[in-house]
Design an enzyme around this catalytic site. Structure first.
Site, mmCIF file in Angstrom:
data_model
loop_
_atom_site.group_PDB
_atom_site.id
_atom_site.type_symbol
_atom_site.label_atom_id
_atom_site.label_comp_id
_atom_site.label_asym_id
_atom_site.label_seq_id
_atom_site.Cartn_x
_atom_site.Cartn_y
_atom_site.Cartn_z
ATOM 1 N N ASP A 1 0.828 -1.209 0.000
ATOM 2 C CA ASP A 1 0.000 0.000 0.000
ATOM 3 C C ASP A 1 0.864 1.262 0.000
ATOM 4 O O ASP A 1 2.046 1.234 0.389
ATOM 5 C CB ASP A 1 -0.887 0.042 1.245
ATOM 6 C CG ASP A 1 -1.984 -1.000 1.218
ATOM 7 O OD1 ASP A 1 -2.068 -1.760 0.239
ATOM 8 O OD2 ASP A 1 -2.766 -1.064 2.192
ATOM 9 N N HIS B 1 3.955 -1.903 3.338
ATOM 10 C CA HIS B 1 3.885 -0.520 2.857
ATOM 11 C C HIS B 1 5.230 -0.113 2.248
ATOM 12 O O HIS B 1 6.264 -0.200 2.924
ATOM 13 C CB HIS B 1 3.500 0.418 4.002
ATOM 14 C CG HIS B 1 2.175 0.065 4.626
ATOM 15 N ND1 HIS B 1 2.043 -0.951 5.539
ATOM 16 C CD2 HIS B 1 0.936 0.601 4.449
ATOM 17 C CE1 HIS B 1 0.765 -1.051 5.901
ATOM 18 N NE2 HIS B 1 0.082 -0.124 5.261
#
Length: 443
Positions: free
Chosen positions: A45, A189
């Site tokens: 993400d 991430h």
């Protein structure tokens, strides 16, 4: 102040908390994990990041792993060469909003603009429209349920707080290994620029991921893109299974009890709890009632709420919406004398009995004035809420909505107190009724 607090809480509960709770607890309409023998979905993400994402792509290439990237549209537009590389190297590109804002604090229109702008940006780069979507922090609002026709919402089953630098790569690696199962959707991430993240955290993530992937290779784990993951699931478009359906109904009826407690909505007849009620001021358009009286904003009314547990029982025993309407009409008709007795003993002077219902056939024959809700946000929310209620409570709710959607337009139903008493021959007998009032349809 207390009323304001509960009002804000109720809005947030209905708009974002309850929908997010439903999808996270029951996994409805979103994908969080699957059951296969040896498949793992690796997802990332918040990118693309010009410093860390290229390093990540290099690492994935070494281990010949295909991953899924949920990217921010604004960053994709800024770094198109990275998005192009993701696509060319066989990774799946999904959406994580245009910028990293939560859906909980955006209007439905704003959420859709984020998605449309992101789709446009990504399609211009790779020539394909992304259809996989992960909302930031996994938080949705109630209107996001409408997105399932266009996007596939993907959450996760394993998160290791890799946006924090504290503890270094060993902390991240140990969490990945300790919680690893063969049916995980892992979220990591590749950018540290979002709110609450440490700027250098992706570097530690990359170090931890290197060791993790080596161990996974030794153990023989397979990594899959999300789209391949879902193909293996062989997802069907049918209704939720019985266990999920029962769980939904259980949660909904528990929520109804909380709602009734918060707003002091109580049964009219303790022996026949088909309706709950409260006395309140009417707020809405002026309505010309059947006996010529006008119901205007500020008038006291008995607001009727159908008992959803009884409604669920009626729906389950009905073969059609018409049959359900007949049953509800009979139930209301047999209850009206009790309601007129209730009006006699209410200390306040109420002008009318009022409610909102999606099943309004036969209401006029009972003496009620039936009129449309004024067009606007309240009407749209009510329409959506009542459809969601039918979806949850009816055993074949999805099919009913497809076939009978045009018949489920909510209406205001109201009758003057004087006409109720005259029509249903109320007598001032004392019955076991608390002091308050009801909404003719499910709240």
């Amino acid at each position: 102040m207390r009323t304001l607090f509960w009002s804000i809480f109720l809005v947030l509960l209905l708009y974002t908390i309850l929908p997010t709770f439903i999808v996270r607890l029951l996994g409805l309409w979103v994908y969080t994990k699957k059951v296969t023998k040896d498949g793992i979905a690796l997802t990332f993400d918040d990118g693309p990041d010009p410093e860390f994402t290229p390093q990540l792509l290099d690492l994935l290439a070494i281990y010949q792993i295909k991953a899924t990237f949920f990217v921010l549209g604004a960053k994709a537009k800024k770094y198109p060469e990275i998005i192009q590389r993701m696509h060319e190297e066989g990774h799946l590109v999904g959406i994580h909003n245009y910028v990293h804002w939560t859906n909980a604090f955006m209007t439905p229109r704003k959420v859709r603009k984020h998605l449309n702008d992101s789709v446009e940006a990504i399609e211009k780069i790779i020539g394909e429209k992304p259809i996989y979507y992960r909302p930031p922090w996994g938080v949705i609002n109630v209107f996001d349920f409408f997105l399932v026709k266009r996007f596939r919402l993907v959450l996760w089953s394993l998160m290791v707080s890799d946006w924090r630098s504290k503890g270094g790569p060993e902390r991240i690696k140990s969490k990945l290994l300790a919680k690893l199962h063969t049916n995980n959707i892992i979220v990591l991430h590749d950018s540290g620029q979002t709110f609450g993240a440490d700027r250098d955290a992706p570097q530690y993530m990359l170090e931890a991921l290197t060791g993790f992937l080596e161990i996974c290779r030794q153990r023989g784990f397979t990594f899959l893109r999300i789209d391949t993951y879902l193909q293996l699931l062989q997802i069907k478009n049918g209704a939720p299974n019985r266990l999920v359906k029962r769980s939904l109904i259980f949660i909904w009826l528990k929520w109804e009890r909380i709602f009734n407690w918060l707003f002091k909505i109580k049964p009219i007849d303790l022996d026949n709890q088909i309706f709950n009620s409260r006395v309140r001021k009417y707020h809405g358009k002026t309505i010309l009632l059947g006996n010529g009286e006008l119901l205007t904003s500020g008038d006291l009314v008995v607001e009727l709420h159908f008992n959803n547990e009884k409604l669920h029982q009626m729906i389950s025993e009905s073969d059609s919406m018409f049959q359900l309407a007949v049953k509800m009409k009979r139930a209301v008709q047999s209850f009206l004398p009790t309601l007129s007795q209730h009006v006699h003993i209410i200390p306040e002077k109420v002008k009318a009995i009022y409610g909102i219902t999606m099943i309004h056939r036969g209401s006029k024959q009972l003496g009620f004035t039936v009129t449309e809700l004024p067009k606007g946000l309240f009407s749209k929310l009510t329409h959506f809420y009542l459809k969601l209620l039918l979806y949850v409570l009816h055993p074949s709710g999805r099919e009913r909505l497809k076939v009978k959607s045009d018949l489920l337009s909510p209406r205001i139903a109201a009758i003057s107190t004087q006409e109720l008493i005259t029509k249903y021959a109320a007598t001032p007998e004392v019955i076991a009724i608390p002091e308050y009032a009801v909404q003719l349809a499910p709240h």
